[in-house]
Design a protein around this motif. Structure first.
Motif, PDB file in Angstrom:
ATOM      1  N   PRO A  27      -3.908   2.347   5.682  1.00 50.12           N
ATOM      2  CA  PRO A  27      -3.202   2.860   6.858  1.00 50.12           C
ATOM      3  C   PRO A  27      -1.780   3.289   6.497  1.00 50.12           C
ATOM      4  O   PRO A  27      -1.088   2.594   5.755  1.00 50.12           O
ATOM      5  CB  PRO A  27      -3.179   1.659   7.818  1.00 50.12           C
ATOM      6  N   ASP A  28      -1.359   4.433   7.020  1.00 52.79           N
ATOM      7  CA  ASP A  28      -0.012   4.908   6.689  1.00 52.79           C
ATOM      8  C   ASP A  28       1.083   4.107   7.380  1.00 52.79           C
ATOM      9  O   ASP A  28       2.272   4.338   7.133  1.00 52.79           O
ATOM     10  CB  ASP A  28       0.132   6.401   6.992  1.00 52.79           C
ATOM     11  N   SER A  29       0.694   3.150   8.241  1.00 52.36           N
ATOM     12  CA  SER A  29       1.686   2.288   8.900  1.00 52.36           C
ATOM     13  C   SER A  29       2.063   1.081   8.048  1.00 52.36           C
ATOM     14  O   SER A  29       2.973   0.341   8.401  1.00 52.36           O
ATOM     15  CB  SER A  29       1.152   1.806  10.256  1.00 52.36           C
ATOM     16  N   TRP A  30       1.367   0.861   6.923  1.00 59.80           N
ATOM     17  CA  TRP A  30       1.736  -0.235   6.043  1.00 59.80           C
ATOM     18  C   TRP A  30       3.089   0.046   5.391  1.00 59.80           C
ATOM     19  O   TRP A  30       3.474   1.206   5.187  1.00 59.80           O
ATOM     20  CB  TRP A  30       0.695  -0.428   4.951  1.00 59.80           C
ATOM     21  N   ALA A  31       3.798  -1.009   5.061  1.00 58.34           N
ATOM     22  CA  ALA A  31       5.078  -0.900   4.364  1.00 58.34           C
ATOM     23  C   ALA A  31       5.173  -2.051   3.376  1.00 58.34           C
ATOM     24  O   ALA A  31       4.312  -2.935   3.343  1.00 58.34           O
ATOM     25  CB  ALA A  31       6.239  -0.925   5.362  1.00 58.34           C
ATOM     26  N   MET A  34       3.465  -4.938   1.480  1.00 59.39           N
ATOM     27  CA  MET A  34       2.031  -4.672   1.450  1.00 59.39           C
ATOM     28  C   MET A  34       1.732  -3.470   0.558  1.00 59.39           C
ATOM     29  O   MET A  34       0.919  -3.548  -0.364  1.00 59.39           O
ATOM     30  CB  MET A  34       1.518  -4.463   2.862  1.00 59.39           C
ATOM     31  N   VAL A  35       2.421  -2.349   0.834  1.00 60.67           N
ATOM     32  CA  VAL A  35       2.229  -1.127   0.052  1.00 60.67           C
ATOM     33  C   VAL A  35       3.524  -0.327   0.068  1.00 60.67           C
ATOM     34  O   VAL A  35       4.209  -0.267   1.096  1.00 60.67           O
ATOM     35  CB  VAL A  35       1.085  -0.260   0.631  1.00 60.67           C
ATOM     36  N   ILE A  46       1.563  -5.740  -2.549  1.00 64.16           N
ATOM     37  CA  ILE A  46       0.563  -6.812  -2.610  1.00 64.16           C
ATOM     38  C   ILE A  46      -0.844  -6.256  -2.462  1.00 64.16           C
ATOM     39  O   ILE A  46      -1.731  -6.525  -3.291  1.00 64.16           O
ATOM     40  CB  ILE A  46       0.839  -7.862  -1.516  1.00 64.16           C
ATOM     41  N   LEU A  47      -1.087  -5.491  -1.412  1.00 68.82           N
ATOM     42  CA  LEU A  47      -2.446  -5.011  -1.157  1.00 68.82           C
ATOM     43  C   LEU A  47      -2.864  -3.940  -2.158  1.00 68.82           C
ATOM     44  O   LEU A  47      -4.028  -3.884  -2.566  1.00 68.82           O
ATOM     45  CB  LEU A  47      -2.557  -4.497   0.274  1.00 68.82           C
ATOM     46  N   TYR A  48      -1.929  -3.094  -2.570  1.00 71.11           N
ATOM     47  CA  TYR A  48      -2.240  -2.103  -3.600  1.00 71.11           C
ATOM     48  C   TYR A  48      -2.682  -2.797  -4.884  1.00 71.11           C
ATOM     49  O   TYR A  48      -3.701  -2.428  -5.487  1.00 71.11           O
ATOM     50  CB  TYR A  48      -1.025  -1.226  -3.861  1.00 71.11           C
ATOM     51  N   ASP A  49      -1.928  -3.811  -5.308  1.00 72.03           N
ATOM     52  CA  ASP A  49      -2.270  -4.522  -6.547  1.00 72.03           C
ATOM     53  C   ASP A  49      -3.626  -5.221  -6.438  1.00 72.03           C
ATOM     54  O   ASP A  49      -4.413  -5.225  -7.390  1.00 72.03           O
ATOM     55  CB  ASP A  49      -1.190  -5.552  -6.884  1.00 72.03           C
ATOM     56  N   LEU A 240       4.584 -12.570  -6.780  1.00 70.77           N
ATOM     57  CA  LEU A 240       5.278 -11.526  -7.526  1.00 70.77           C
ATOM     58  C   LEU A 240       6.226 -10.736  -6.638  1.00 70.77           C
ATOM     59  O   LEU A 240       7.301 -10.311  -7.067  1.00 70.77           O
ATOM     60  CB  LEU A 240       4.248 -10.578  -8.164  1.00 70.77           C
ATOM     61  N   TYR A 241       5.848 -10.588  -5.370  1.00 69.55           N
ATOM     62  CA  TYR A 241       6.653  -9.757  -4.465  1.00 69.55           C
ATOM     63  C   TYR A 241       7.582 -10.566  -3.571  1.00 69.55           C
ATOM     64  O   TYR A 241       8.694 -10.118  -3.269  1.00 69.55           O
ATOM     65  CB  TYR A 241       5.729  -8.897  -3.590  1.00 69.55           C
TER      66      TYR A 241
END
Length: 246
Positions: A27-31, A34-35, A46-49, A240-241
């Motif tokens: 979703p483009d609302s993530w920041a 998260m992404v 976090i979610l990308y990794d 990590l984040y």
């Protein structure tokens, strides 16, 4: 000779099928955390990794489809993407289609957040009529009756980071945030200026779900997510984040 060529073609086709990318919806609302997006594409977070590691361990390339939040479920239903992460079944009560859910991977509370103030806790239902910082398209079950009754008003921003920026700038007295975003945002602030959680609105477990399609390695995906969770890899990515205890 013809049989040999046929066997080579079959091997080639099988190899091509095995290399089909695993298509994740983002979703483009993530920041962050998260992404992070650069030129409209996810590059870290976090979610990308987690999604990138998942695809690597399953043995296929990862492909990320960035979509408006309102298009996410439609893309799943129409087979445009294969996996959605950071979702809860309670968010999708009328979900149509054939999907298989992973084990719970994260527990995320929705918090009512304020700037530094004397109060240590707040009862949302007791607040006077005012705007509350929220993310466009997000549902907040605990606050919905107060929004419906016009006791509290939504002040929507495009993503969670913008919600917290507006709160920090004094545009609102309160906003809603998940724990990750609050921790990430506070890292840039001196302790005396950090935003504070004044109420836990709700807490629920979230995970991933996968289209149950023969072309998608569903069981390998689910088994890999279990290994990533049980081994501590997912918690290590969170640390990590945002550091500390996930």
């Amino acid at each position: 000779m013809r049989l040999a060529l046929g066997a080579l073609l079959l091997i080639s086709l099988n190899g091509a099928a095995a290399e089909a990318p695993l298509r994740f919806v983002v979703p483009d609302s993530w920041a962050m955390p998260m992404v992070q997006f650069e030129r409209g594409r996810p590059t870290q977070g976090i979610l990308y990794d987690v999604m990138l590691s998942l695809a690597t361990q399953v043995g296929v390339p990862a492909q990320f489809h960035v979509l408006p939040r309102g298009r996410v479920q439609s893309a799943m239903e129409h087979g445009e993407v294969d996996v959605r992460c950071y979702a809860a079944q309670s968010w999708l009560p009328n979900q149509s289609g054939d999907y298989i859910w992973s084990i719970p991977l994260w527990t995320q509370p929705d918090l009512l957040v304020s700037r530094p103030a004397p109060q240590t806790s707040v009862v949302p239902a007791s607040l006077p009529r005012q705007s509350i910082g929220t993310v466009l398209g997000y549902s907040y079950p605990t606050l919905e009756p107060l929004f419906d009754a016009n006791q509290l008003l939504r002040d929507d921003a495009r993503n969670q980071e913008q919600v917290l920026e507006k709160l920090h700038a004094g545009r609102n007295r309160y906003a809603v945030s998940n724990q990750w975003s609050l921790d990430w945002f506070n890292q840039r602030l001196m302790p005396e200026h950090q935003l504070l959680s004044v109420a836990v609105l709700q807490e629920q477990s979230v995970g991933c779900y996968v289209r149950n399609d023969p072309k998608v390695p569903v069981q390998r995906i689910l088994r890999t997510l279990v290994r990533m969770k049980m081994s501590g890899e997912i918690d290590d990515i969170i640390r990590l984040y945002i550091g500390g205890k996930p």
